[in-house]
Write a protein that holds these residues in place. Structure first.
Motif, PDB file in Angstrom:
ATOM      1  N   ALA A 106       0.942  -1.251   0.047  1.00 47.58           N
ATOM      2  CA  ALA A 106       0.050   0.042  -0.017  1.00 47.58           C
ATOM      3  C   ALA A 106       0.681   1.261  -0.136  1.00 47.58           C
ATOM      4  O   ALA A 106       0.461   2.218  -0.760  1.00 47.58           O
ATOM      5  CB  ALA A 106      -0.985  -0.081   1.137  1.00 47.58           C
ATOM      6  N   PHE A 107       2.115   1.127   0.814  1.00 51.04           N
ATOM      7  CA  PHE A 107       2.858   2.324   0.866  1.00 51.04           C
ATOM      8  C   PHE A 107       3.456   2.631  -0.521  1.00 51.04           C
ATOM      9  O   PHE A 107       3.701   3.824  -0.742  1.00 51.04           O
ATOM     10  CB  PHE A 107       3.714   2.129   1.934  1.00 51.04           C
ATOM     11  CG  PHE A 107       4.789   3.245   1.913  1.00 51.04           C
ATOM     12  CD1 PHE A 107       4.369   4.495   2.615  1.00 51.04           C
ATOM     13  CD2 PHE A 107       6.220   3.044   1.660  1.00 51.04           C
ATOM     14  CE1 PHE A 107       5.380   5.576   2.618  1.00 51.04           C
ATOM     15  CE2 PHE A 107       7.070   4.132   1.784  1.00 51.04           C
ATOM     16  CZ  PHE A 107       6.819   5.551   2.193  1.00 51.04           C
ATOM     17  N   ALA A 167       0.919   4.042  -2.991  1.00 52.89           N
ATOM     18  CA  ALA A 167       0.554   5.247  -2.611  1.00 52.89           C
ATOM     19  C   ALA A 167       1.699   6.414  -2.870  1.00 52.89           C
ATOM     20  O   ALA A 167       1.469   7.350  -3.341  1.00 52.89           O
ATOM     21  CB  ALA A 167       0.290   5.429  -1.453  1.00 52.89           C
ATOM     22  N   THR A 224       1.899   7.222  -6.488  1.00 50.37           N
ATOM     23  CA  THR A 224       0.962   8.182  -6.851  1.00 50.37           C
ATOM     24  C   THR A 224       1.307   9.502  -6.421  1.00 50.37           C
ATOM     25  O   THR A 224       1.134  10.575  -7.225  1.00 50.37           O
ATOM     26  CB  THR A 224      -0.334   7.984  -6.055  1.00 50.37           C
ATOM     27  OG1 THR A 224      -0.896   6.366  -6.616  1.00 50.37           O
ATOM     28  CG2 THR A 224      -1.344   9.044  -6.481  1.00 50.37           C
ATOM     29  N   PHE A 225       1.819   9.482  -5.190  1.00 46.50           N
ATOM     30  CA  PHE A 225       2.473  10.829  -4.700  1.00 46.50           C
ATOM     31  C   PHE A 225       3.509  11.594  -5.588  1.00 46.50           C
ATOM     32  O   PHE A 225       3.209  12.644  -5.820  1.00 46.50           O
ATOM     33  CB  PHE A 225       2.940  10.617  -3.300  1.00 46.50           C
ATOM     34  CG  PHE A 225       3.575  11.961  -2.589  1.00 46.50           C
ATOM     35  CD1 PHE A 225       2.729  12.860  -1.968  1.00 46.50           C
ATOM     36  CD2 PHE A 225       4.978  11.913  -2.453  1.00 46.50           C
ATOM     37  CE1 PHE A 225       3.486  14.022  -1.532  1.00 46.50           C
ATOM     38  CE2 PHE A 225       5.613  12.926  -1.814  1.00 46.50           C
ATOM     39  CZ  PHE A 225       4.639  14.140  -1.342  1.00 46.50           C
ATOM     40  N   SER A 262      -2.943   2.983 -10.138  1.00 45.95           N
ATOM     41  CA  SER A 262      -2.784   2.942  -8.821  1.00 45.95           C
ATOM     42  C   SER A 262      -3.994   2.654  -7.806  1.00 45.95           C
ATOM     43  O   SER A 262      -4.055   2.040  -6.952  1.00 45.95           O
ATOM     44  CB  SER A 262      -1.941   4.180  -8.282  1.00 45.95           C
ATOM     45  OG  SER A 262      -3.080   5.319  -8.428  1.00 45.95           O
ATOM     46  N   GLN A 263      -4.991   3.180  -8.373  1.00 44.92           N
ATOM     47  CA  GLN A 263      -6.370   3.054  -7.680  1.00 44.92           C
ATOM     48  C   GLN A 263      -6.686   1.662  -7.784  1.00 44.92           C
ATOM     49  O   GLN A 263      -7.064   1.081  -6.951  1.00 44.92           O
ATOM     50  CB  GLN A 263      -7.511   3.935  -8.521  1.00 44.92           C
ATOM     51  CG  GLN A 263      -7.295   5.264  -8.124  1.00 44.92           C
ATOM     52  CD  GLN A 263      -8.257   6.145  -9.177  1.00 44.92           C
ATOM     53  OE1 GLN A 263      -8.594   5.764 -10.283  1.00 44.92           O
ATOM     54  NE2 GLN A 263      -8.892   7.228  -8.561  1.00 44.92           N
ATOM     55  N   LEU A 298      -4.544  -0.702  -5.441  1.00 46.44           N
ATOM     56  CA  LEU A 298      -5.048  -0.423  -3.827  1.00 46.44           C
ATOM     57  C   LEU A 298      -6.155  -1.023  -3.806  1.00 46.44           C
ATOM     58  O   LEU A 298      -6.485  -1.744  -2.660  1.00 46.44           O
ATOM     59  CB  LEU A 298      -5.276   1.018  -3.569  1.00 46.44           C
ATOM     60  CG  LEU A 298      -4.040   1.885  -3.415  1.00 46.44           C
ATOM     61  CD1 LEU A 298      -4.132   3.495  -3.238  1.00 46.44           C
ATOM     62  CD2 LEU A 298      -3.208   1.322  -2.179  1.00 46.44           C
ATOM     63  N   LEU A 319      -7.334   6.462   0.859  1.00 48.46           N
ATOM     64  CA  LEU A 319      -5.806   6.324   1.040  1.00 48.46           C
ATOM     65  C   LEU A 319      -5.392   7.227  -0.191  1.00 48.46           C
ATOM     66  O   LEU A 319      -4.415   8.113  -0.231  1.00 48.46           O
ATOM     67  CB  LEU A 319      -5.441   5.108   1.413  1.00 48.46           C
ATOM     68  CG  LEU A 319      -3.802   5.085   1.250  1.00 48.46           C
ATOM     69  CD1 LEU A 319      -2.926   5.880   2.422  1.00 48.46           C
ATOM     70  CD2 LEU A 319      -3.214   3.480   1.246  1.00 48.46           C
ATOM     71  N   TRP A 320      -5.893   6.528  -1.506  1.00 50.28           N
ATOM     72  CA  TRP A 320      -5.490   7.003  -2.740  1.00 50.28           C
ATOM     73  C   TRP A 320      -5.847   8.715  -2.784  1.00 50.28           C
ATOM     74  O   TRP A 320      -4.847   9.530  -3.150  1.00 50.28           O
ATOM     75  CB  TRP A 320      -6.104   6.597  -3.848  1.00 50.28           C
ATOM     76  CG  TRP A 320      -5.686   6.954  -5.301  1.00 50.28           C
ATOM     77  CD1 TRP A 320      -4.754   6.474  -5.773  1.00 50.28           C
ATOM     78  CD2 TRP A 320      -6.285   8.167  -5.942  1.00 50.28           C
ATOM     79  NE1 TRP A 320      -4.622   7.248  -7.039  1.00 50.28           N
ATOM     80  CE2 TRP A 320      -5.450   8.191  -7.120  1.00 50.28           C
ATOM     81  CE3 TRP A 320      -7.404   8.801  -5.710  1.00 50.28           C
ATOM     82  CZ2 TRP A 320      -5.945   9.246  -7.884  1.00 50.28           C
ATOM     83  CZ3 TRP A 320      -7.689   9.693  -6.379  1.00 50.28           C
ATOM     84  CH2 TRP A 320      -6.790  10.144  -7.648  1.00 50.28           C
ATOM     85  N   THR A 334      -3.406  10.861  -0.661  1.00 48.84           N
ATOM     86  CA  THR A 334      -2.034  10.813  -1.078  1.00 48.84           C
ATOM     87  C   THR A 334      -2.044  11.867  -2.338  1.00 48.84           C
ATOM     88  O   THR A 334      -1.166  12.551  -2.485  1.00 48.84           O
ATOM     89  CB  THR A 334      -1.590   9.295  -1.826  1.00 48.84           C
ATOM     90  OG1 THR A 334      -1.825   8.407  -0.491  1.00 48.84           O
ATOM     91  CG2 THR A 334      -0.172   9.430  -2.274  1.00 48.84           C
ATOM     92  N   ALA A 335      -3.148  11.742  -3.039  1.00 49.60           N
ATOM     93  CA  ALA A 335      -3.408  12.576  -4.194  1.00 49.60           C
ATOM     94  C   ALA A 335      -3.440  14.001  -3.824  1.00 49.60           C
ATOM     95  O   ALA A 335      -2.990  15.021  -4.564  1.00 49.60           O
ATOM     96  CB  ALA A 335      -4.341  12.305  -5.152  1.00 49.60           C
TER      97      ALA A 335
END
Length: 520
Positions: A22-23, A26, A29-30, A129-130, A133, A148-149, A152-153
């Motif tokens: 997950a990290f 994310a 994405t970040f 990424s979605q 996740l 969470l997504w 991050t976004a």
């Protein structure tokens, strides 16, 4: 047909694999979102170092957005052809390599080519990424995955400008791209390690090559026309005229081809749906205004208020605070409220924020500068998800991936076009206001002569230096008035497009359909 794995959905991750997976997703994405905002405050410094104008420096942002937009419709085909995990990891690594090339670029031409490559590689990162996740979390916690997504976004707009400004001032603009290298290597390696045995089935599918080439052709011609228009005196230039004709003919051919192609790269028939048409036009126009202002504001703060890049970043960073705070609440809020009301509140909020900015003066204090940016986080949180719900509402499940891809393409490309148009508009209005102000700067105007005398007395300078001092003040005032016009126009546009929201009729399950789109 060949499949890399069974078609059965993989089990959710647990333990350390869950945490790392997950990290890493994310983080990818970040990295992508951060890069879309981190360059904004560096444009004046970057332009100076490369020996180009700030307007030319802005191309660094617009070509990235245009390339990103073109790549988005390809994500679905590439996923089925290569596999979700392989494509995601490849996109991360290509993004990392192109980031390094951006940092190494010796001139603007090389930097723009590297940014195009970076934009293309960024295309698949958001939708994939979605999707990853959603497979990481248990199905009953899909809302948590998308939260969470979203978190991050939305952290990107907070960290990006401040981090970009600090790096630019402390080191150099090249490092805003170099920092992606260790992040990308870690994220790519971690995702491959955790997800490589969870690959999706692959199929040998044909691609709409003619449609893809037509898409690239008219998008590239239009973007170059918009970016070079001011420098070449717009349609007084045969080059701009040729680009405009090519873009128009290319767009017409693209539309006709896609409407008659059995398996088009972009399913334009989706625009026949009221919800999709109204929602996509609304979100695209709104995003064009939203994104363009995010680019112009830091430029004005640095060029005319004398802020350092890091200080300009700190001024624009508060945008994400309310967006992050409110993001976890959006799911529950959408279940209880008509999404059209939320979207209307967002547009009204944006209009209020831009009206506040239209009252800016050259003597503005930092609090007055920051307050609208802080408040802008509230409509930002109410903006994307409700409009996505409207766009996807009522569509059959098999159409949702195509609809999500097409709406994102239009939105991202509108951001690039909007930035070019508003930058040109600001320049034109600045020239107009400067002309009007200088008409009053003559020896027959007592206020002007008194100002020159006061400058000489206060600053202990000669008449020629006093006139140069007054001219600098006129330039700053003209730029401020020009930007006020852009802010005021932005406020009006947000009000004008509200009816687009209300021509739609989203279903009661619109929020659930928006969440479902995260898996495609």
């Amino acid at each position: 047909m060949s499949a890399s794995t069974s078609s059965a959905a993989p089990a959710p991750l647990t333990g350390m694999r869950f945490a790392i997976g997950a990290f890493a997703v994310a983080l990818a994405t970040f990295m992508n979102v951060l890069d879309s905002s981190i360059a904004n405050v560096a444009i004046p410094t970057l332009s100076g170092d490369l020996g180009v104008s700030v307007d030319e420096g802005t191309w660094v942002i617009t070509v990235f957005s245009a390339a990103n937009a073109v790549a988005i419709p390809l994500t679905g085909w590439l996923t089925q052809r290569i596999g979700q995990v392989k494509l995601f990891v490849a996109a991360i690594l290509l993004f990392t390599i192109s980031s390094a090339l951006c940092g190494l670029a010796p001139n603007l031409s090389v930097l723009l080519l590297a940014r195009v490559l970076q934009g293309v590689s960024a295309g698949p990162l958001i939708p994939l990424s979605q999707a990853l996740l959603l497979t990481t979390f248990p199905k009953e916690k899909s809302g948590s995955a998308l939260s969470l997504w979203a978190m991050t976004a939305t952290v990107g707009p907070i960290v990006g400008p401040a981090l970009g400004g600090w790096i630019t001032d402390r080191y150099s603009w090249s490092w805003i791209f170099y920092i992606n290298v260790p992040v990308g290597i870690f994220a790519g390696a971690a995702v491959w390690m955790i997800y490589r045995d969870r690959e999706t089935p692959t199929h040998r599918l044909p691609i709409d090559t003619v449609g893809l080439l037509a898409l690239i052709g008219w998008v590239a011609a239009l973007q170059v026309m918009l970016d070079k228009g001011k420098d070449l005196d717009w349609f007084n230039s045969p080059v701009i005229c040729a680009l405009g004709i090519f873009a128009l003919i290319g767009l017409a051919f693209f539309v006709i081809w896609e409407l008659t192609e059995e398996k088009p790269i972009v399913d334009l028939r989706l625009f026949a749906g009221r919800n999709f048409l109204g929602g996509t036009v609304a979100i695209s126009v709104a995003y064009a205004i939203f994104f363009a202002n995010l680019v112009l504001l830091p430029q004005w703060i640095q060029e005319y208020l004398g802020y350092r890049a890091v200080d300009a970043g700190m001024v624009t960073a508060p945008l994400g605070i309310f967006a992050v705070v409110l993001a976890p609440m959006m799911g529950k809020l959408m279940m209880k409220t008509d999404v059209r009301i939320l979207a209307t509140m967002a547009f009204a909020g944006f209009s209020g924020v831009f009206f506040m900015r239209s009252l800016y003066t050259t003597q503005i204090d930092q609090y007055t500068l920051i307050l609208p940016t802080l408040l802008q986080g509230i409509p930002t949180a109410l903006f994307f998800v409700p409009l996505t719900a409207i766009i996807l509402s009522g569509l059959p499940p098999e159409k949702i991936p195509s609809a999500a891809g097409l709406s994102n393409f239009v939105r991202v490309f509108a951001g690039a076009v909007g930035t070019s148009l508003l930058a040109t508009g600001w320049n034109n209005r600045t020239i107009l206001h400067h002309s009007q102000l200088t008409e009053q700067a003559n020896s027959y105007n007592s206020i002007f002569t008194e100002s020159v005398a006061q400058a000489q007395s206060t600053l202990q300078i000669g008449a020629s230096n006093a006139l140069a001092f007054i001219e600098n003040g006129l330039n700053a005032q003209a730029a401020m008035l020009g930007l006020n016009d852009i802010f005021w126009l932005s406020a009006i546009i947000f009000i004008v497009i509200i009816p687009l929201i209300w021509v739609t009729h989203p279903s009661k399950d619109a929020a659930a359909e928006a969440a479902t789109a995260g898996g495609h």
